[in-house]
Enzyme design. Sequence first.
Site, PDB file in Angstrom:
ATOM      1  N   HIS A 114      12.248  -1.140 -12.903  1.00 24.66           N
ATOM      2  CA  HIS A 114      11.799  -1.967 -13.298  1.00 24.66           C
ATOM      3  C   HIS A 114      12.025  -2.849 -11.390  1.00 24.66           C
ATOM      4  O   HIS A 114      13.251  -3.086 -11.208  1.00 24.66           O
ATOM      5  CB  HIS A 114      13.401  -2.645 -13.859  1.00 24.66           C
ATOM      6  CG  HIS A 114      12.482  -4.147 -14.476  1.00 24.66           C
ATOM      7  ND1 HIS A 114      13.985  -5.009 -15.258  1.00 24.66           N
ATOM      8  CD2 HIS A 114      11.971  -5.424 -13.694  1.00 24.66           C
ATOM      9  CE1 HIS A 114      13.582  -6.045 -15.246  1.00 24.66           C
ATOM     10  NE2 HIS A 114      12.232  -6.403 -13.885  1.00 24.66           N
ATOM     11  N   HIS A 147       0.862  -1.609   0.462  1.00 26.46           N
ATOM     12  CA  HIS A 147       0.193  -0.275   0.031  1.00 26.46           C
ATOM     13  C   HIS A 147       0.922   1.409   0.164  1.00 26.46           C
ATOM     14  O   HIS A 147       1.568   1.315   0.305  1.00 26.46           O
ATOM     15  CB  HIS A 147      -1.418   0.102   1.743  1.00 26.46           C
ATOM     16  CG  HIS A 147       0.039   0.188   2.725  1.00 26.46           C
ATOM     17  ND1 HIS A 147       0.081   0.555   2.910  1.00 26.46           N
ATOM     18  CD2 HIS A 147       0.355  -0.951   3.307  1.00 26.46           C
ATOM     19  CE1 HIS A 147       0.421   0.469   4.535  1.00 26.46           C
ATOM     20  NE2 HIS A 147       0.709  -0.477   4.401  1.00 26.46           N
TER      21      HIS A 147
END
Length: 204
Positions: free
Chosen positions: A135, A126
């Site tokens: 990446h 979250h």
Amino acid sequence: MYLFGGNGHCKVIVDIIKKSNEYTIEGIFDDNPKFNVIFDIPVFKTKDLDFFLDKQLIISIGNNNIRKKFSKKFSATYINAIHPNAIISNDVRINEGTVIMAGAILNASVTIGKHCIINTGAVIEHDCIIHDFVHVSPNSSLAGNVVVGEGTQIGIGASVIQGIQIGKWSTIGAGTVIIDDVPDFAVIVGNPGKIIKYNSIEND
């Protein structure tokens, strides 16, 4: 739609697009003379790309810096590729050109930047913010409220505790455990992670 780059990363994106049934891939751009067809998709030379730039495109190249370079060069309409087996909270924001692979989990209030790769089985908890050209490698995990700067590579199986700030164009090694903030351009390995050197400043 079209893909730019015909490497292994491209093959994974082709699989995602085919499984999602949202787009049809009309061609792939790559100058490697060994490539005429990838799977059943024709390969065009990059000199012909301008003809297709009114179409939808994904830069299917794994290198973060190269994705940045070509995203500035092309004025295409960039789209996302999201595997149907990714788990994505309803309020996640995903910007253009980003690829989300199978088994990735993006939880509540995550923001993903442009032209990112969220690889197989990565977990982003979250309120994380992932900036452009990042990446996040397979099976890596970011706890809540982590911020990852532009162009950074989070290595395979790396773990980042909650609330960490990771600078731009840094490299987190495979299996590294991050318990402290990471400065720009740092290369970090180990458990706990330690800086071993610094990357060169990226080319704009």
